[in-house]
Scaffold this motif. Structure first.
Motif, mmCIF file in Angstrom:
data_model
loop_
_atom_site.group_PDB
_atom_site.id
_atom_site.type_symbol
_atom_site.label_atom_id
_atom_site.label_comp_id
_atom_site.label_asym_id
_atom_site.label_seq_id
_atom_site.Cartn_x
_atom_site.Cartn_y
_atom_site.Cartn_z
ATOM 1 N N ALA A 1 1.643 9.208 31.903
ATOM 2 C CA ALA A 1 2.381 8.067 32.460
ATOM 3 C C ALA A 1 2.614 7.110 31.291
ATOM 4 N N ILE A 2 3.723 7.276 30.621
ATOM 5 C CA ILE A 2 4.019 6.534 29.389
ATOM 6 C C ILE A 2 4.768 5.262 29.753
ATOM 7 N N SER A 3 4.239 4.132 29.278
ATOM 8 C CA SER A 3 4.878 2.859 29.628
ATOM 9 C C SER A 3 6.033 2.507 28.700
ATOM 10 N N GLU A 4 5.965 2.916 27.437
ATOM 11 C CA GLU A 4 7.030 2.579 26.503
ATOM 12 C C GLU A 4 7.371 3.782 25.660
ATOM 13 N N PRO A 5 8.500 4.416 25.855
ATOM 14 C CA PRO A 5 9.511 4.137 26.874
ATOM 15 C C PRO A 5 9.000 4.605 28.240
ATOM 16 N N PRO A 6 9.495 4.019 29.335
ATOM 17 C CA PRO A 6 9.020 4.424 30.656
ATOM 18 C C PRO A 6 9.368 5.888 30.931
ATOM 19 N N LEU A 7 8.339 6.730 30.946
ATOM 20 C CA LEU A 7 8.539 8.167 31.068
ATOM 21 C C LEU A 7 7.335 8.800 31.745
ATOM 22 N N LYS A 8 7.582 9.701 32.655
ATOM 23 C CA LYS A 8 6.535 10.567 33.197
ATOM 24 C C LYS A 8 6.750 11.913 32.522
ATOM 25 N N LEU A 9 5.858 12.285 31.621
ATOM 26 C CA LEU A 9 5.939 13.550 30.908
ATOM 27 C C LEU A 9 4.968 14.527 31.548
ATOM 28 N N VAL A 10 5.484 15.651 32.042
ATOM 29 C CA VAL A 10 4.675 16.672 32.687
ATOM 30 C C VAL A 10 4.698 17.920 31.810
ATOM 31 N N LEU A 11 3.513 18.466 31.558
ATOM 32 C CA LEU A 11 3.385 19.688 30.774
ATOM 33 C C LEU A 11 2.844 20.786 31.684
ATOM 34 N N ILE A 12 3.555 21.895 31.759
ATOM 35 C CA ILE A 12 3.155 23.016 32.601
ATOM 36 C C ILE A 12 2.997 24.242 31.702
ATOM 37 N N ILE B 1 -1.419 24.685 26.665
ATOM 38 C CA ILE B 1 -1.601 23.319 27.172
ATOM 39 C C ILE B 1 -2.424 22.461 26.211
ATOM 40 N N GLU B 2 -3.455 23.013 25.588
ATOM 41 C CA GLU B 2 -4.307 22.218 24.695
ATOM 42 C C GLU B 2 -3.535 21.729 23.476
ATOM 43 N N THR B 3 -2.766 22.617 22.864
ATOM 44 C CA THR B 3 -1.954 22.247 21.698
ATOM 45 C C THR B 3 -0.918 21.195 22.093
ATOM 46 N N ALA B 4 -0.291 21.378 23.243
ATOM 47 C CA ALA B 4 0.731 20.434 23.699
ATOM 48 C C ALA B 4 0.134 19.070 24.002
ATOM 49 N N VAL B 5 -1.022 19.027 24.653
ATOM 50 C CA VAL B 5 -1.671 17.743 24.964
ATOM 51 C C VAL B 5 -2.013 17.013 23.669
ATOM 52 N N THR B 6 -2.532 17.720 22.694
ATOM 53 C CA THR B 6 -2.861 17.098 21.405
ATOM 54 C C THR B 6 -1.607 16.497 20.773
ATOM 55 N N PHE B 7 -0.514 17.271 20.757
ATOM 56 C CA PHE B 7 0.731 16.793 20.156
ATOM 57 C C PHE B 7 1.281 15.573 20.889
ATOM 58 N N TYR B 8 1.428 15.654 22.207
ATOM 59 C CA TYR B 8 2.053 14.554 22.954
ATOM 60 C C TYR B 8 1.157 13.329 23.043
ATOM 61 N N SER B 9 -0.151 13.519 22.986
ATOM 62 C CA SER B 9 -1.057 12.367 22.916
ATOM 63 C C SER B 9 -0.819 11.586 21.629
ATOM 64 N N ALA B 10 -0.637 12.305 20.519
ATOM 65 C CA ALA B 10 -0.357 11.651 19.241
ATOM 66 C C ALA B 10 1.040 11.036 19.234
ATOM 67 N N LEU B 11 2.036 11.783 19.725
ATOM 68 C CA LEU B 11 3.414 11.303 19.710
ATOM 69 C C LEU B 11 3.576 10.001 20.491
ATOM 70 N N PHE B 12 2.996 9.943 21.689
ATOM 71 C CA PHE B 12 3.166 8.761 22.536
ATOM 72 C C PHE B 12 1.974 7.808 22.495
ATOM 73 N N ASN B 13 0.982 8.128 21.654
ATOM 74 C CA ASN B 13 -0.188 7.273 21.455
ATOM 75 C C ASN B 13 -0.882 6.944 22.784
ATOM 76 N N THR B 14 -1.047 7.968 23.608
ATOM 77 C CA THR B 14 -1.717 7.793 24.893
ATOM 78 C C THR B 14 -2.316 9.117 25.346
ATOM 79 N N GLU B 15 -3.336 9.044 26.166
ATOM 80 C CA GLU B 15 -3.967 10.234 26.718
ATOM 81 C C GLU B 15 -3.319 10.579 28.058
ATOM 82 N N PRO B 16 -3.465 11.822 28.515
ATOM 83 C CA PRO B 16 -2.891 12.205 29.807
ATOM 84 C C PRO B 16 -3.472 11.373 30.958
ATOM 85 N N ALA B 17 -2.622 11.101 31.946
ATOM 86 C CA ALA B 17 -3.070 10.415 33.159
ATOM 87 C C ALA B 17 -3.775 11.401 34.086
#
Length: 152
Positions: free
Chosen positions: A39-50, A13-29
């Motif tokens: 909760a990504i506004s552009e493009p509108p996407l709810k990305l869930v990491l399990i 989870i830590e590696t994935a959060v770091t990657f997706y935070s950089a990719l979508f330029n946002t922190e987890p909700a």
């Protein structure tokens, strides 16, 4: 509000959060042990990491987040009228949120949910058995194994 949801299994989870935070330029909700959502506004996407070690890089499930229980109930009716088998979960707890949702399975077995979040929860939750008899994922929340949920 309506947006597509993509829930991914990740090995760490830590590696994935770091990657997706950089990719979508946002922190987890939302962050919980073994779980994060964006909760990504552009493009509108709810990305869930399990976190699901050994299954990283696979789709856990797909969904459409909608704005109200009324919309979920309208989708239940619409999907049933279209001849699709639906599995309803009203007032369930899943993914650290109380939700109203309906599940359908695509032609290749992919699981889709149409859901709305009613309130946050401190527990991951669990869902009733999947519609398919003998499904190895029975007794899971969003395809997340009960054992993994208990460990998180």
């Amino acid at each position: 509000m309506s947006r597509v949801q993509l829930a991914l299994n990740v090995d760490d989870i830590e590696t994935a959060v770091t990657f997706y935070s950089a990719l979508f330029n946002t922190e987890p909700a939302k962050r919980k042990p073994g779980y994060a959502n964006f909760a990504i506004s552009e493009p509108p996407l709810k990305l869930v990491l399990i976190e699901n070690p050994g299954n990283g890089g696979t789709v856990n499930h797909l969904g459409v987040e909608v704005g109200s229980s009324q919309t979920v109930h309208a989708e239940i009716s619409r999907l049933a009228e279209a001849g699709l088998f639906t599995e309803e979960e009203i007032g369930t707890t899943c993914c650290f949120a109380k939700q109203d949702k309906v599940w359908v399975s695509g032609p290749s077995g992919e699981r889709w949910e149409v859901y709305t979040v009613l309130a946050d929860s401190e527990t991951f939750g669990s869902a009733p058995e999947a519609a398919d008899d003998g499904d190895e994922e029975a007794g899971v929340c969003c395809g997340h194994t009960a054992a993994a949920a208990a460990a998180s």
